[in-house]
Write a protein that holds these residues in place. Structure first.
Motif, PDB file in Angstrom:
ATOM      1  N   LEU A 144      -8.588  -0.119  45.188  1.00  0.00           N
ATOM      2  CA  LEU A 144      -8.791   1.323  45.341  1.00  0.00           C
ATOM      3  C   LEU A 144      -8.314   1.749  46.733  1.00  0.00           C
ATOM      4  N   GLY A 145      -7.080   2.169  46.828  1.00  0.00           N
ATOM      5  CA  GLY A 145      -6.556   2.642  48.096  1.00  0.00           C
ATOM      6  C   GLY A 145      -6.418   1.533  49.124  1.00  0.00           C
ATOM      7  N   ARG A 146      -6.297   1.957  50.367  1.00  0.00           N
ATOM      8  CA  ARG A 146      -6.150   1.000  51.448  1.00  0.00           C
ATOM      9  C   ARG A 146      -7.510   0.442  51.841  1.00  0.00           C
ATOM     10  N   PRO A 187     -16.058   6.053  44.906  1.00  0.00           N
ATOM     11  CA  PRO A 187     -15.421   4.867  45.503  1.00  0.00           C
ATOM     12  C   PRO A 187     -13.917   5.032  45.727  1.00  0.00           C
ATOM     13  N   ALA A 188     -13.284   5.913  44.961  1.00  0.00           N
ATOM     14  CA  ALA A 188     -11.847   6.110  45.146  1.00  0.00           C
ATOM     15  C   ALA A 188     -11.560   6.916  46.409  1.00  0.00           C
ATOM     16  N   LEU A 231     -11.920  -2.244  48.596  1.00  0.00           N
ATOM     17  CA  LEU A 231     -12.698  -1.832  47.429  1.00  0.00           C
ATOM     18  C   LEU A 231     -11.840  -2.005  46.189  1.00  0.00           C
ATOM     19  N   TRP A 232     -12.431  -2.546  45.134  1.00  0.00           N
ATOM     20  CA  TRP A 232     -11.719  -2.749  43.876  1.00  0.00           C
ATOM     21  C   TRP A 232     -12.464  -2.103  42.723  1.00  0.00           C
TER      22      TRP A 232
END
Length: 525
Positions: free
Chosen positions: A312-314, A353-354, A300-301
């Motif tokens: 956004l994270g792994r 989303p984060a 996810l970006w």
């Protein structure tokens, strides 16, 4: 009566005791008058009853006659419509324009599902226009949110942008950009030759080919050609319409298409050589992008600034070892779904989303690869398809416990790689390697059913998308073309008349439809 009463009052013997009594003559006269009056009343009542009964009988006879006349007219129309369709079938291979207009006449006489479908498929071949120019198999198509730009990508690494907003044909320029990773190389612009007049519109010489080879229909203009380097597996427009995200092998490219005639590469999210991105999707707000990777993960970006995408994270793990063939985000923005090569389906909550979180476990849809997944417009249902030639539906109103809906839809004889919901959610279209396009009525998902017969195209179908108004279907296939198929009877009739003109002359009319007076379907008022 008045005279009788006067006689009674003025004649006869009178005395104090018998004052007011009638004499025998007056009484008899008065009684006779009353009987006569009653007899006349009965006669009139009988006459009215007889006339009323006659009126009812005449009305009943009239209704019966009208019903019989309507039934006879309907039966005649059915018979004549059948003859007209037979005439159309006889000339279909030699005169496609005449056959199409005969289909319109049959529809006008018998507006049933079967006659409507004849407008979409002649001899199971679609009545379609084609957009040519690609040098490879068209494997993905998508519309901009405003419906003004159609993007189509092929396996040669080129993406065409088509202007669908213009009222008439306009020559466009083409651009070739050699792209490796995130760097744009030399670009050349080819301007059209305007020294020659535009080609004269002619009737299609064969169903499935354009009237003038390489010329799009009047409302579609070729704008730009962009090379994406690697083969674009899938792409998606950002909801704002300014950015086109392209899943192109080891990277996801972000293109600024604000000016579709001059697209420019913004950049790519960080990646590495082992990545192979196969699909991409945006949240409705456009700030978050998801993509499916061949390593079984879904990164996810944050793309609120498309020139500087931020991971956004792994990456999310699907829990299976298969590559992610498709991702989709629900229209309400709450749910992310991914389908994989090992037949799995996985859901995540992406309200934040984060901090995405899985919804339930990994679902097994099939023992074969699942290639496509789409949400219904109301976000309540999923449809999936893949190598098992079956279309599956899932109720996801309880997102942690998706429920398999009804009977699986069968009929395809090969991989189903193209799947799309109509904008109203009432129908689904599917296509695949068997070269057939099938329409499904899903108003009752537990009892979904095919809508008419399948439509056969010249090559296998890789991708489909509806126009924003749902009236037109765009099909990317293996013959290097994008096919435009009208999906309503009104648009089909309009296309036939626009493409063929008034080819049904009085002579041809009386030859093929001798039972009816001349009334051509495409005559100008």
């Amino acid at each position: 009566m008045e005279e009788a009463r006067a006689l009674a009052g003025g004649g006869g013997a009178r005395d104090d005791e018998g004052a007011g009594r009638l004499g025998p003559v007056a009484s008899e006269f008065l009684s006779a008058s009353v009987r006569h009056r009653q007899r006349v009343r009965r006669i009139w009542q009988g006459l009215v009853a007889v006339l009323s009964a006659l009126a009812v009988a005449v009305a009943v006879v009239g209704v019966v006659a009208r019903v019989q006349s309507d039934r006879a007219r309907q039966e005649r129309n059915i018979a004549i419509a059948g003859e007209v369709r037979a005439e159309a079938d006889q000339v279909r291979m030699t005169d496609a324009s005449l056959a199409a207009q005969l289909d319109v006449v049959a529809l006008r006489m018998q507006p049933t599902e079967s006659t409507e479908l004849n407008l979409l498929g002649d001899e199971d071949t679609p009545l379609s226009t084609v957009l040519t120019g690609h040098r490879g198999e068209v494997n993905t198509v998508d519309f901009s949110p405003d419906g003004h730009v159609l993007a189509s990508g092929d396996d040669k690494g080129e993406i065409w942008l088509w202007n669908t907003a213009g009222p008439g044909p306009r020559a466009g320029s083409a651009i070739r950009c050699g792209v490796s990773t995130s760097r744009c190389g030399e670009c050349t612009t080819a301007l059209p030759d305007t020294s020659s007049p535009p080609p004269t519109r002619t009737a299609p010489s064969a169903v499935g080919t354009s009237a003038t080879p390489g010329t799009p229909p009047p409302w579609v203009t070729r704008s730009r050609r962009v090379a994406a380097g690697s083969t674009p597996s899938r792409f998606a427009f950002q909801p704002g319409g300014r950015v086109l995200a392209v899943a192109a092998g080891p990277e996801v490219q972000l293109w600024d298409v604000t000016d579709a005639a001059r697209p420019r590469l913004l950049g790519s999210p960080p990646g590495h050589a082992d990545d192979s991105f196969l699909s991409v999707a945006f949240t409705p707000g456009g700030d978050t992008m998801a993509s499916g990777n061949s390593d079984g993960t879904v990164p996810l970006w944050n793309v609120s600034d498309p020139s500087r995408p931020r991971l956004l994270g792994r990456p999310l793990s699907s829990g299976s070892g298969g590559q992610i063939n498709g991702v989709a985000i629900s229209p309400d923005g709450r749910t992310l779904v991914a389908v994989s090569n090992d037949g799995g389906l996985r859901l995540w909550d992406v309200v934040d989303p984060a901090r995405p979180r899985p919804l339930g476990g990994l679902l097994t849809v099939s023992e074969d690869p699942v290639n496509s997944v789409v949400f219904s417009p109301n976000s309540h249902m999923l449809a999936t398809s893949g190598d098992d030639a079956v279309i599956h539906f899932w109720d996801i109103r309880d997102r942690t416990h998706p429920r398999h809906l009804g009977q699986d839809l069968t009929g395809h004889r090969g991989t189903v790689s193209a799947l799309a919901f109509s904008s109203d959610g009432r129908s689904v279209v599917s296509g695949g390697s068997d070269r057939t396009l099938r329409l499904w009525d899903v108003r009752d998902p537990d009892h979904a059913r095919p809508f008419g017969m399948p439509i056969v195209v010249p090559d296998y179908i890789n991708t489909v998308t509806f126009s924003r108004d749902g009236r037109t279907l765009f099909i990317g296939d293996g013959s290097y073309t994008v096919r435009i198929l009208p999906m309503t009877t009104r648009s089909a009739v309009a296309y036939i008349c626009r493409s063929t003109g008034n080819v049904l002359t009085p002579q041809l009319w009386h030859k093929h439809i001798p039972h009816l007076p001349y009334h051509p379907p495409c005559a100008q008022p």
